[in-house]
Design a protein around this motif. Structure first.
Motif, PDB file in Angstrom:
ATOM      1  N   ARG A 177     -16.760 -48.937  27.897  1.00 42.14           N
ATOM      2  CA  ARG A 177     -17.926 -49.760  28.119  1.00 42.14           C
ATOM      3  C   ARG A 177     -17.737 -50.188  29.613  1.00 42.14           C
TER       4      ARG A 177
ATOM      5  N   ASP B 266     -13.708 -58.984  24.246  1.00 36.44           N
ATOM      6  CA  ASP B 266     -14.859 -59.495  23.452  1.00 36.44           C
ATOM      7  C   ASP B 266     -14.796 -60.826  22.962  1.00 36.44           C
TER       8      ASP B 266
ATOM      9  N   ASN C 218     -13.250 -54.283  17.155  1.00 36.76           N
ATOM     10  CA  ASN C 218     -12.595 -53.342  18.269  1.00 36.76           C
ATOM     11  C   ASN C 218     -11.243 -53.595  18.288  1.00 36.76           C
TER      12      ASN C 218
ATOM     13  N   SER D 258     -26.119 -54.036  15.571  1.00 37.62           N
ATOM     14  CA  SER D 258     -24.715 -54.405  16.326  1.00 37.62           C
ATOM     15  C   SER D 258     -23.983 -53.044  16.273  1.00 37.62           C
TER      16      SER D 258
ATOM     17  N   TYR E 115     -22.069 -51.460  19.423  1.00 34.15           N
ATOM     18  CA  TYR E 115     -21.040 -52.132  20.322  1.00 34.15           C
ATOM     19  C   TYR E 115     -19.523 -51.766  19.584  1.00 34.15           C
TER      20      TYR E 115
ATOM     21  N   THR F 230     -16.523 -49.738  19.494  1.00 33.39           N
ATOM     22  CA  THR F 230     -15.973 -48.779  20.227  1.00 33.39           C
ATOM     23  C   THR F 230     -14.524 -47.901  19.337  1.00 33.39           C
TER      24      THR F 230
ATOM     25  N   CYS G 273     -30.082 -53.614  23.531  1.00 33.52           N
ATOM     26  CA  CYS G 273     -28.441 -53.872  23.653  1.00 33.52           C
ATOM     27  C   CYS G 273     -27.985 -54.764  24.663  1.00 33.52           C
TER      28      CYS G 273
ATOM     29  N   LYS H  98     -21.823 -53.981  27.159  1.00 30.47           N
ATOM     30  CA  LYS H  98     -21.067 -53.906  26.038  1.00 30.47           C
ATOM     31  C   LYS H  98     -21.122 -53.085  25.199  1.00 30.47           C
ATOM     32  N   ALA H  99     -22.319 -52.315  25.114  1.00 30.31           N
ATOM     33  CA  ALA H  99     -22.697 -51.097  24.352  1.00 30.31           C
ATOM     34  C   ALA H  99     -22.061 -49.921  24.900  1.00 30.31           C
TER      35      ALA H  99
END
Length: 207
Positions: free
Chosen positions: A12, A18, A98, A118, A121, A123, A150, A154-155
């Motif tokens: 990202r 996060d 994540n 969501s 997001y 990973t 999005c 962070k996407a």
């Protein structure tokens, strides 16, 4: 395993923790009313009334149909204040998937699950979907919904370089990597409103 994806597919722009990004609550819906209604209709169609439901990557609203009762709605998300304001949750936990994709639930504990706007997001999506296959009962549905919106920082990169059809195909790969059964795809494409896509798969009834 996810195939045909480059090594940086799940990197990202913003790789800061996060927890910092989600530290402040965002008491807004990230899709318009028509798209919300499309999510609710998929939940009405697939999540069993009276069942135990997991709302993964949850927030202050779950978009579950108001007229349908559930014995349990467990919410797992990133912001404790958002989760505490969600009236449909019977319990809630804060967890960064994540950093830790293992779900704090037992095997075959839920009758259905949803991830709303969501999935872009994640990973480590293969790990998270494998965990969902573990905590869902055989035959239970997983409903994943998303739009074309999005937080771009962070996407994951894979999401950002794909169009809507590519997003559907990518999410289908997530299901396949976790050995879900065949998926169904739903699309809500109004003129002048937010599109909403749903991918639904079930845990196989036979190992």
């Amino acid at each position: 395993m996810l195939t045909n994806l480059p090594p940086q597919a799940f990197a990202r722009r913003d790789e800061s923790p996060d927890q910092e990004f989600y530290r402040f609550e965002r008491l807004v819906t990230h899709i318009d009313a028509g798209a919300v209604a499309a999510v609710t209709q998929l939940y009405r169609q697939f999540l069993p009334a009276g069942g135990a439901v997991l709302d993964l990557m949850s927030s202050w609203v779950s978009h579950l149909p108001a007229e349908v009762p559930y014995t349990r709605v467990a919410g797992l998300g990133m912001n404790a204040r958002e989760l505490a304001q969600n009236p449909r949750l019977t319990e809630h936990l804060v967890q960064d998937l994540n950093a830790q994709p293992h779900l704090p639930y037992g095997d075959a504990e839920f009758d259905g699950a949803g991830i709303c706007v969501s999935v872009q997001y994640l990973t480590r999506p293969a790990d998270v979907f494998a965990e969902l296959a573990r905590v869902l009962r055989p035959g239970a549905p997983l409903v994943v919904t998303f739009s074309n919106r999005c937080f771009p920082d962070k996407a994951v990169y894979a999401w950002q370089v794909l169009d809507d059809n590519g997003h559907v195909a990518l999410v289908q790969q997530y299901f396949a990597a976790a050995n879900f059964g065949p998926t169904e795809v739903f699309a809500h494409r109004p003129k002048g409103g937010d599109p909403l896509y749903g991918v639904v798969g079930r845990v196989p009834t036979n190992p």
